[in-house]
Design an enzyme around this catalytic site. Structure first.
Site, PDB file in Angstrom:
ATOM      1  N   ASP A 181     -10.022  -3.649  -5.283  1.00 28.19           N
ATOM      2  CA  ASP A 181      -9.365  -2.729  -4.357  1.00 28.19           C
ATOM      3  C   ASP A 181      -9.863  -1.304  -4.602  1.00 28.19           C
ATOM      4  O   ASP A 181      -9.689  -0.759  -5.695  1.00 28.19           O
ATOM      5  CB  ASP A 181      -7.843  -2.804  -4.556  1.00 28.19           C
ATOM      6  CG  ASP A 181      -7.057  -2.128  -3.441  1.00 28.19           C
ATOM      7  OD1 ASP A 181      -7.642  -1.300  -2.715  1.00 28.19           O
ATOM      8  OD2 ASP A 181      -5.862  -2.429  -3.307  1.00 28.19           O
ATOM      9  N   SER A 185       0.840  -1.188   0.000  1.00 24.17           N
ATOM     10  CA  SER A 185       0.000   0.000   0.000  1.00 24.17           C
ATOM     11  C   SER A 185       0.889   1.257   0.000  1.00 24.17           C
ATOM     12  O   SER A 185       1.716   1.424  -0.899  1.00 24.17           O
ATOM     13  CB  SER A 185      -0.957  -0.045   1.188  1.00 24.17           C
ATOM     14  OG  SER A 185      -1.985   0.894   1.038  1.00 24.17           O
ATOM     15  N   HIS A 201      -8.425  -4.730  -1.084  1.00 28.59           N
ATOM     16  CA  HIS A 201      -7.133  -4.185  -0.665  1.00 28.59           C
ATOM     17  C   HIS A 201      -6.376  -5.122   0.268  1.00 28.59           C
ATOM     18  O   HIS A 201      -5.151  -5.208   0.208  1.00 28.59           O
ATOM     19  CB  HIS A 201      -7.360  -2.844   0.040  1.00 28.59           C
ATOM     20  CG  HIS A 201      -6.113  -2.069   0.303  1.00 28.59           C
ATOM     21  ND1 HIS A 201      -5.334  -1.543  -0.708  1.00 28.59           N
ATOM     22  CD2 HIS A 201      -5.494  -1.719   1.464  1.00 28.59           C
ATOM     23  CE1 HIS A 201      -4.292  -0.909  -0.181  1.00 28.59           C
ATOM     24  NE2 HIS A 201      -4.368  -1.006   1.139  1.00 28.59           N
TER      25      HIS A 201
END
Length: 690
Positions: A618, A533, A659
């Site tokens: 995501d 991320s 995600h």
């Protein structure tokens, strides 16, 4: 390897060298490209399949697969979770307090997940009388939830609302649920109350709006004081917050603004009868604690904990007898818990820090549902200490271990050693670096996996990992760079790694890498960088600055198209992120982001081998960010005549996840084993036969 053309050659569009067309989710060519990239990666990884399976089954052999959660006594029932040996998800159980022989299941997540490729519960909330349960459920991975309700223990689940946020909260009237709704960019922008009719045939009335947030930089969240007297409706950006209060037993009451927002001022509120406790950073950048009268919250505050230059006050938990404060020492990058006991007249009776099991470590309060509870549950872990739950009796001082995560196999926690190094960054700042390895290999330069994050003030306090033992057993070291932008050394550490100071994060990461080599911990030719991320931004920008410093990299759902994403306010998260990265509509912020955004600064020379991972659903880092990076890096490598067999750029997109990746634990563990097989190959600890 197959003879099929490389995906970037087959799907290249001459009129779009930056591959922005991949953002067109509805274009069939997009999924065709992602599937071709998946096939290319599978073919390259195929010689490592046996290693992947050995890592996966080795992980399973080290782990206690049948997991029995720690029971927690509520007002009426004691609840806990149990996960079967072969299950991905737990079953929740309960028994009346003091009657363990009357145990019964009341929520079977494994059964609910059976028909879905992805399944995740956002929140579970029991009614005050513990007869009903509400929960939010995501079956796509896109973090859009459905609200469900059931009578306990075995009532038929009833779907109440769709397309809500994950958070839920029962009011103390026992007949009202609070929930959030999103705007078009998936920002929680409103809080609603839902009246319920609870009986043989439960039903819901019309939702009523409680609070709406119009500023696109602010998100709404829900909470309730442990005293159960107040509902808290919080509106917060990355650096500013504001709280409205509602009596918990009268949820139809109009929310009362506790303190109006001031730009750059964050505050939180907790409650003991007669007083509110306000944690804030107004004229106190590392936070302080005030007490105000419940009947006159705007009156003159009393300072309970002063602002300190060497400590950040991170949180406060209020109990009937006093407070537990969470503090972070800036010099040692270590969290501590402080018990503050107050008498009936609010005079100080006790103020002491709880001992640490070791340093560095993680320490925090575990479940503590009762306002009067004098036996605190503590959750402790480190790189060498499996997760441990301890009970501390505040009256006797007795500490009792309640549970510790079991670890099996040939590498025991006591055979590991952890070190804390200090790296000197480009500006002279000292950056903590934590390393764990087998004790018998200490003192020898080891192949090393270096992990970093460095954003949002998030801390990387030490955590134990069973999966990591597979790497350590094979002779690797695992290191964490506690770079600026995280909160590891308190609030100043965060502020000096965001906005105009963001480049410090990248220099810190490279300095951590160099310190590992210079201090004899790591083999300079065999260091793999890992980021997920916002950590993918950290690693990507660091590789752009100095790709030769790493032998490979793993970037999981990486935030690498920073400038283009921040220029698109219609995407989820963008507007709420302006105070973290900057608003690119401002020329200075635009230049700053452009100068480090990984996709906008790829060097002329190729990166080392890289394994990229993305997810189709995501909503935080869209699938196209790792996909574009894959395409651009692949073309860069071809332009330099790099052999894709020995110097691969790989992309794996999970077309059924969001995600956080796979929702089931076994699929998640297998995905981790595949990633670790790549890492071990890159570190030279395992071979790959083509």
């Amino acid at each position: 390897m197959t003879d099929a053309p490389h995906p970037t050659a087959a799907f290249r569009r001459a009129d779009d060298p930056d591959w922005h067309w991949l953002e067109q989710r509805d274009d069939p060519q997009v999924t065709a490209f992602l599937e071709a990239a998946n096939a290319h990666s599978r073919a390259w990884l195929a010689p490592l399949d046996d290693l992947t399976e050995r890592l996966y089954h080795g992980h399973l052999a080290r782990r206690e697969l049948a997991v029995h959660g720690l029971p927690t006594a509520l007002d009426h029932f004691t609840v806990w979770s149990e996960t079967a040996v072969d299950a991905d998800h737990p079953v929740w159980w309960r028994h009346p307090n003091g009657e363990p022989e009357r145990r019964e299941p009341f929520f079977d997540l494994q059964r609910r997940a059976a028909d879905h490729a992805f399944f995740e519960v956002g929140d579970m909330s029991l009614s005050p009388d513990e007869r009903w349960m509400a929960w939010s459920e995501d079956t796509q991975g896109d973090e859009i939830f459905t609200l469900w309700l059931k009578r306990l223990p075995d009532g038929e689940p009833l779907a109440l609302l769709e397309e809500i946020g994950p958070e839920l909260c029962w009011a103390e009237d026992g007949a009202t649920l609070l929930f959030t709704r999103y705007d078009a960019t998936q920002r929680p922008e409103s809080i609603w109350r839902l009246p319920l009719t609870l009986g043989a045939t439960p039903s819901a009335g019309e939702p009523a709006l409680m609070l709406r947030e119009d500023d696109p930089e602010f998100w709404l969240g829900l909470g309730k004081t442990r005293s159960r007297e107040w509902l808290m409706l919080e509106s917060a950006s990355k650096d500013t917050s504001e709280i409205h209060l509602v009596p918990a037993d009268a949820p139809a009451t109009a929310p009362t603004l506790f303190r109006p927002r001031e730009r750059g001022v964050e505050y939180g509120v907790d409650h003991r009868p007669g007083h509110f406790y306000v944690l804030h950073n107004r004229e106190a950048p590392h936070f302080c604690l005030d007490r105000v009268d419940e009947a006159a919250p705007q009156g003159e505050p009393e300072r309970l904990i002063e602002h300190r230059q060497d400590t950040t006050l991170e949180g406060i938990d209020a109990f009937s007898w006093g407070l537990v404060a969470s503090e972070r020492d800036h010099q040692q990058a270590q969290v501590c818990l402080r018990v503050i006991e107050l008498d009936a007249d609010h005079a100080l009776r006790r103020d002491e820090y709880l001992p640490l099991p070791e340093t560095p470590c993680s320490l925090g309060l575990a479940d503590a549902p009762h306002f009067d509870e004098r036996r605190l549950r503590l959750r402790e872990e480190s790189f060498t200490l499996p997760v441990t739950w301890t009970e501390l009796d505040l009256d006797s001082g007795e500490r009792r271990r309640l549970k510790q995560q079991p670890v099996h196999g040939d590498l025991r926690p006591d055979q590991l050693t952890c070190e804390r190094l200090w790296a000197t960054s480009h500006d002279g700042e000292h950056v903590p670096v934590s390393v764990v390895m087998r004790a018998d290999l200490a003192g020898h330069p080891l192949p090393t996996l270096l992990y970093g994050y460095g954003a949002y003030g998030e801390t990387l306090d030490p955590w134990f990992s069973v999966a990591r033992l597979e790497l350590l057993a094979r002779g690797a070291a695992f290191a964490v760079a506690h770079v600026r932008g995280g909160g590891d050394r308190g609030e100043p550490w965060y502020l000096s790694g965001k906005l105009e100071h963001k480049a410090n994060s990248f220099h810190d990461f490279l300095a951590a890498r160099d310190a590992l080599v210079e201090q004899g911990v790591s083999d300079g030719e065999r260091i793999v960088a890992y980021g997920a991320s916002a950590g993918g931004l950290l690693v990507g920008a660091s590789l752009n600055l100095s790709p030769e410093r790493f032998c490979a990299a793993v970037l999981d759902v990486p935030f690498v198209d920073v400038l283009r994403t921040m220029e698109n306010p219609d995407l989820p998260l963008t507007t709420a992120e302006y105070s973290e990265w900057g608003d690119p509509r401002e020329p200075a912020a635009h230049r700053r982001i452009r100068d480090y955004s990984p996709l906008d600064n790829l060097p002329e020379r190729p990166w080392p081998p890289v394994f990229l991972q993305g997810s189709w659903h995501d909503t935080r880092v869209p699938y196209w960010e790792p996909a574009k990076l894959y395409a651009r890096l692949s073309e860069l490598a071809v332009g330099h005549g790099v052999d894709g067999r020995d110097h691969p750029t790989l992309l794996r997109t999970d077309l059924e996840a969001g995600h956080g990746g796979a929702s089931g634990r076994f699929k998640g563990w297998h995905d981790n084993a595949r990633q670790d097989a790549f890492i071990l190959w890159a570190l030279g600890l395992e071979t790959r036969e083509a």
